[in-house]
Design a protein around this motif. Structure first.
Motif, mmCIF file in Angstrom:
data_model
loop_
_atom_site.group_PDB
_atom_site.id
_atom_site.type_symbol
_atom_site.label_atom_id
_atom_site.label_comp_id
_atom_site.label_asym_id
_atom_site.label_seq_id
_atom_site.Cartn_x
_atom_site.Cartn_y
_atom_site.Cartn_z
ATOM 1 N N ASP A 173 35.169 48.839 37.079
ATOM 2 C CA ASP A 173 35.328 48.589 35.650
ATOM 3 C C ASP A 173 34.723 47.219 35.351
ATOM 4 O OD1 ASP A 173 36.165 48.853 32.942
ATOM 5 O OD2 ASP A 173 37.962 49.927 33.598
ATOM 6 N N TYR A 174 34.899 46.746 34.114
ATOM 7 C CA TYR A 174 34.346 45.453 33.727
ATOM 8 C C TYR A 174 34.750 44.373 34.729
ATOM 9 C CZ TYR A 174 33.549 47.302 28.955
ATOM 10 O OH TYR A 174 33.135 48.015 27.861
ATOM 11 N N VAL A 175 33.788 43.506 35.084
ATOM 12 C CA VAL A 175 34.071 42.340 35.922
ATOM 13 C C VAL A 175 34.148 41.144 34.979
ATOM 14 C CG1 VAL A 175 33.459 41.080 37.996
ATOM 15 C CG2 VAL A 175 32.652 43.430 37.694
ATOM 16 N N THR A 176 35.319 40.544 34.865
ATOM 17 C CA THR A 176 35.572 39.555 33.816
ATOM 18 C C THR A 176 35.452 38.111 34.263
ATOM 19 O OG1 THR A 176 37.932 39.651 34.303
ATOM 20 C CG2 THR A 176 37.110 41.135 32.580
ATOM 21 N N GLY A 204 38.553 41.712 37.529
ATOM 22 C CA GLY A 204 38.303 42.321 36.227
ATOM 23 C C GLY A 204 39.374 43.299 35.825
ATOM 24 N N LEU A 205 38.960 44.287 35.053
ATOM 25 C CA LEU A 205 39.898 45.294 34.585
ATOM 26 C C LEU A 205 40.367 46.150 35.759
ATOM 27 C CD1 LEU A 205 38.285 46.413 31.196
ATOM 28 C CD2 LEU A 205 39.567 44.343 31.775
ATOM 29 N N ARG A 206 41.425 46.886 35.518
ATOM 30 C CA ARG A 206 42.061 47.717 36.545
ATOM 31 C C ARG A 206 42.642 46.866 37.676
ATOM 32 N NH1 ARG A 206 40.403 53.047 35.933
ATOM 33 N NH2 ARG A 206 40.607 53.552 38.142
ATOM 34 N N ALA A 207 42.872 45.572 37.404
ATOM 35 C CA ALA A 207 43.528 44.650 38.333
ATOM 36 C C ALA A 207 42.739 44.396 39.608
ATOM 37 C CB ALA A 207 44.931 45.165 38.698
ATOM 38 N N GLY A 264 49.781 53.517 36.175
ATOM 39 C CA GLY A 264 50.711 52.414 36.089
ATOM 40 C C GLY A 264 50.314 51.231 36.939
ATOM 41 N N HIS A 265 48.998 51.143 37.311
ATOM 42 C CA HIS A 265 48.541 50.028 38.136
ATOM 43 C C HIS A 265 48.687 48.714 37.371
ATOM 44 C CE1 HIS A 265 44.792 49.520 35.861
ATOM 45 N NE2 HIS A 265 44.735 50.831 35.814
ATOM 46 N N PRO A 266 48.736 47.602 38.091
ATOM 47 C CA PRO A 266 48.981 46.301 37.447
ATOM 48 C C PRO A 266 47.904 45.961 36.428
ATOM 49 C CG PRO A 266 49.272 46.159 39.823
ATOM 50 C CD PRO A 266 48.668 47.495 39.544
ATOM 51 N N GLY A 267 48.215 44.938 35.618
ATOM 52 C CA GLY A 267 47.346 44.582 34.517
ATOM 53 C C GLY A 267 46.030 43.981 34.944
ATOM 54 N N SER A 268 45.089 43.987 34.016
ATOM 55 C CA SER A 268 43.746 43.480 34.264
ATOM 56 C C SER A 268 43.770 41.969 34.450
ATOM 57 C CB SER A 268 42.842 43.860 33.097
ATOM 58 O OG SER A 268 42.775 45.271 32.965
ATOM 59 N N VAL A 269 42.720 41.464 35.121
ATOM 60 C CA VAL A 269 42.601 40.043 35.422
ATOM 61 C C VAL A 269 41.589 39.415 34.472
ATOM 62 C CG1 VAL A 269 42.018 38.336 37.182
ATOM 63 C CG2 VAL A 269 43.159 40.470 37.836
ATOM 64 N N TYR A 270 41.979 38.309 33.825
ATOM 65 C CA TYR A 270 41.106 37.633 32.873
ATOM 66 C C TYR A 270 40.811 36.185 33.265
ATOM 67 C CZ TYR A 270 41.667 41.618 29.797
ATOM 68 O OH TYR A 270 41.639 42.885 29.270
ATOM 69 N N ALA A 271 41.377 35.706 34.369
ATOM 70 C CA ALA A 271 41.105 34.342 34.815
ATOM 71 C C ALA A 271 41.273 34.266 36.319
ATOM 72 C CB ALA A 271 42.048 33.350 34.128
ATOM 73 N N LEU A 272 40.421 33.458 36.954
ATOM 74 C CA LEU A 272 40.475 33.260 38.399
ATOM 75 C C LEU A 272 40.349 31.782 38.713
ATOM 76 C CD1 LEU A 272 38.196 35.916 40.159
ATOM 77 C CD2 LEU A 272 40.649 35.631 40.469
ATOM 78 N N ALA A 273 40.976 31.366 39.801
ATOM 79 C CA ALA A 273 40.783 30.022 40.335
ATOM 80 C C ALA A 273 40.847 30.115 41.849
ATOM 81 C CB ALA A 273 41.836 29.051 39.809
ATOM 82 N N LEU A 274 39.988 29.325 42.513
ATOM 83 C CA LEU A 274 39.916 29.301 43.968
ATOM 84 C C LEU A 274 39.669 27.857 44.378
ATOM 85 C CD1 LEU A 274 39.607 30.787 46.749
ATOM 86 C CD2 LEU A 274 37.188 31.065 46.181
ATOM 87 N N ASN A 275 40.518 27.323 45.252
ATOM 88 C CA ASN A 275 40.302 25.932 45.650
ATOM 89 C C ASN A 275 39.084 25.822 46.565
ATOM 90 O OD1 ASN A 275 41.703 27.188 47.765
ATOM 91 N ND2 ASN A 275 42.549 25.243 48.476
#
Length: 766
Positions: A120-123, A138-141, A208-219
């Motif tokens: 799905d979309y890569v956000t 992205g979407l689909r968690a 019922g999969h978890p919500g989509s991801v709209y932000a990422l952080a990686l040290n």
């Protein structure tokens, strides 16, 4: 004949559509909103990367007073959502469900590889250069991690059994794309494991999969991944083991922005609930909440690892700076639209100890602004108009909110005008396809309306700032043309999409398209002409390679590294139609591979290596290479020619006829006159029009003075005079109005004393 175009079989549902994107003539500018910014630390250079909804990424030299475009990266087929950089490797992600790798410093935006393991979309993206890791979500968690050196990728969330992933050995220099990511098909493919068709062996997420991801952080050391989701929580993962660490709860809406410190012990988050939160990762709890914005927080950044200063912006258009030690914020600037991304220039030509800081801001506008603000914040008691307390635990229930709203209402920012602007082109935000299915009205972000000819690939009339609907009604014509394309303005420019069998539903006489030296009955299929022009370079390069191979010369004519044709080897577009897409920015072509991966090429960037059917759909190759018959199924229209009651004219020898739907009434009139002449009846044709067409033949001369009037043929349909410029299909739709009955014309000699009215037609009749 094209297989299965009319049979309604299973293949019809699987055909891939082709889109033609009409790029703006100012191709060196973005024509849609900018979603992401990246200002890397490059020795002796100051570069800014901008990722746009127009599907492109651009690299700018921003060291001087005026930004200069250095390169454009074109290949995504939808919005580009985020950027990351590892050495000279630029990583981008898009709504086209791909992550793409590019040579960041190339002059021609060199594309290295396409990764298509997302479904799905890569956000969003995050990178850990020290460990050559890139995380995408992205979407689909979905959360994936890619090791740039080895080419291996793994799905971190939702967790699934990992397939074996054959890869080549690590590729040496950090920051350079390894052989496993570069030396494969240059037009696409998947790095690492996956199915034979390029899709990773990842099952569909359960209902019922978890919500989509709209932000990422990686040290930077790659020990902690934070993912902000639509469930109003932050998911913490260990990229080394892939295991879940914790879920941070506290926000009340989608988490839109994240930043983690180098040690992975502290985390900043911004969310659609309007708050910014500071988290202690070890304690797994929020230690401070800042209510700075009056609406969603879309972006934030801190220039120091202690998070002592936070720059933030969002839907409310306001850019704030928050001092976490004094728990105060100040309004720095107000943009014209919601702020999608920020980039900080801490050394704004004055060194790290200079007095100013530059803040680049991206919005849904195609412009990117740089705001210059003092490095030091105003003291909370020195300029009470601009600085206010934002710590929730120290503020009254309404005090800080009232102060913030007062600042925004009175527009008292530190700076009111951007110091530098990278100008964009006002994007197209609305469109209306006209009834001739050739012209499209568009409206851009300024409210300016233009008329486009999709067969010329360019606007032909500029109307300025007018009402789009009013102009549509003004230009409405009673035309019945089958819809052969769908139009879209999602990328900020006009694009048309074709898919069989509807792509071949519309025809026109070649003479009406200004072809010279053609027979009167020569017809041109709109869809076929567009495809032949869009894929002309592909056909040209393919023919070159085949002829070179036949002559023992190998693959000839493959073009340069950028995919553009060499000098003196231009594609012969003028052979088709001299007006077609000439003298302006060539359109881009978008389609998808057989495995679903989408691609985008400029029309002149095909090199002949694009294979059928893996990249070029067979239905396109049938038309472009094999000249398939694409005659529309409903190409004919049955009609009846009968003498009007009381006209004393004889019936024709053949009164029930079949003719092309596009045949105009004036040809029916001439046919009728010729058949009556065979029976000794001489009549003249004098056209009547609703709107005289520009290419109408001249009217016959008037009767000589004193001479008896010559009898004139009159054609009547449904009690109204048949307009001579209308086609049979248009008359049937707008005048006859009996869809299931054959069209009937009555002919008679025109009586000057009896006026037969023309039909009164307008947009309400359509």
């Amino acid at each position: 004949m094209l297989p299965n175009f009319r049979g309604g079989g299973s293949r019809l549902l699987k055909e891939r559509k082709v889109s033609v994107v009409f790029r703006h003539s100012e191709e060196d500018k973005h024509c849609a909103g900018v979603e992401s910014l990246l200002l890397p630390a490059v020795p002796n250079h100051k570069l800014l990367f901008t990722a746009s909804r127009d599907s492109t990424v651009k690299r700018w030299d921003v060291a001087g007073p005026e930004p200069v475009l250095e390169a454009s990266f074109e290949g995504h087929a939808d919005w580009v959502n985020d950027l990351a950089l590892i050495g000279d490797l630029l990583i981008t992600c898009s709504n086209d469900q791909t992550v793409r790798l590019w040579k960041a410093g190339s002059d021609n935006g060199q594309h290295l590889h396409t990764l298509s393991y997302h479904t799905d979309y890569v956000t969003c993206l995050a990178a850990a250069p020290q460990r050559s890791l890139v995380v995408s979500a992205g979407l689909r968690a979905e959360i994936f991690m890619l090791n740039i050196e080895t080419g291996k990728h793994q799905q971190l969330y939702p967790r699934v059994p990992q397939p074996a992933a054959p890869t080549s050995p690590a590729a040496g220099v950090a920051g350079a794309a390894p052989a496993s990511l570069v030396d494969s098909d240059p037009h696409g493919g998947v790095a690492g494991g996956g199915s034979a068709h390029g899709h990773p062996a990842v099952p569909e997420p359960p209902s019922g999969h978890p919500g989509s991801v709209y932000a990422l952080a990686l040290n930077p050391s790659g020990t902690l991944i934070a993912a902000g989701t639509s469930e109003a929580l932050i998911r913490l993962l260990d990229p080394r083991s892939g295991k879940k660490i914790a879920k941070l709860r506290g926000h009340h809406d989608t988490v839109r922005a994240l930043q983690v410190n180098a040690a992975g012990t502290s985390l900043l988050s911004g969310a659609s609930d309007g708050t910014i939160r500071l988290w202690d990762v070890g304690m797994q709890r929020c230690v401070q909440t800042y209510k700075v914005h009056g609406d969603s927080v879309w972006t934030l950044l801190s220039p120091d690892d202690t998070f002592s200063t936070i720059y933030s912006a969002g839907r409310d258009r306001a850019i704030y700076r928050t001092d976490t030690h004094s728990r105060t914020s100040e309004l720095l600037a107000v943009e014209e639209g919601g702020v999608r991304a920020l980039a900080l220039d801490p050394e704004d030509g004055e060194g790290s100890t200079g007095t100013n800081v530059g803040i680049w801001a991206a919005t849904p506008s195609s412009n990117v602004n740089k705001w210059l603000v003092p490095r030091e914040a105003a003291a909370p008691d020195g300029d009470g108009r601009r600085s206010f307390s934002v710590a929730r635990r120290s503020q009254g229930p309404l005090g800080s909110a009232r102060h913030r709203q007062s600042l925004e209402a009175n527009r008292q920012p530190v700076t009111r005008h951007p110091a530098v602007t990278i100008p964009g082109v006002p994007g197209i935000i609305a469109h209306e396809v006209l009834t001739d299915r050739r012209h499209v009205l568009t409206q851009d972000a300024r409210g300016h309306v233009a008329l486009w000819d999709v067969l010329a690939g360019a606007p032909v009339v500029q109307y300025g700032k007018v009402d789009l609907e009013a102009k549509r009604r003004e230009l409405w014509e009673p035309r019945s043309v089958a819809p052969w394309f769908s139009a879209d303005n999602r990328l900020g420019c006009l694009s048309i999409s074709l898919e069989p069998p509807g792509a071949f539903a519309a025809e026109e006489y070649a003479s009406a398209l200004e072809y010279a030296g053609v027979a009167d009955d020569c017809k041109v299929n709109y869809g076929k002409m567009v495809l032949e022009c869009a894929f002309a370079m592909w056909r040209h390069r393919l023919a070159q390679s085949l002829s070179g191979a036949a002559a023992g010369g190998g693959g000839g004519g493959g073009g340069g590294a950028d995919g553009h044709g060499g000098e003196g080897d231009a594609c012969p577009f003028p052979e088709m139609w001299p007006k077609f897409w000439q003298g302006r920015a060539l359109p881009a072509v978008m389609c998808s591979r057989h495995d679903g991966q989408r691609w985008r090429r400029l029309m002149d960037a095909f090199d002949g290596t694009e294979a059928e059917p893996s990249e070029i759909p067979t239905w396109v190759a049938d038309v472009v290479l094999r000249n398939a018959n694409v005659t529309p199924k409903e190409a004919k229209c049955a009609f009846i020619l009968m003498p009007a009651e009381g006209s004393n004219l004889p019936s024709l020898m053949q009164s029930k006829l079949n003719a092309p739907r596009i045949l105009q009434v004036h040809k029916v009139a001439h046919y009728c006159c010729s058949k009556l002449q065979e029976q000794g009846i001489q009549l003249e044709v004098r056209p009547v029009y609703l709107r005289r067409p520009p290419n109408a033949p001249p009217d016959p001369p008037p009767d000589p003075a004193g001479a008896p009037p010559r009898p004139v043929l009159e054609l009547v349909c449904n009690g109204m005079a048949a307009p001579y410029e209308m086609s049979l299909s248009s008359v049937k739709k707008y005048v006859w109005k009996k869809k299931n009955d054959d069209l009937v014309f009555h002919f008679r000699i025109k009586d000057p004393a009896v006026v037969v009215p023309l039909p009164v037609l307008g947009p309400s009749n359509s």
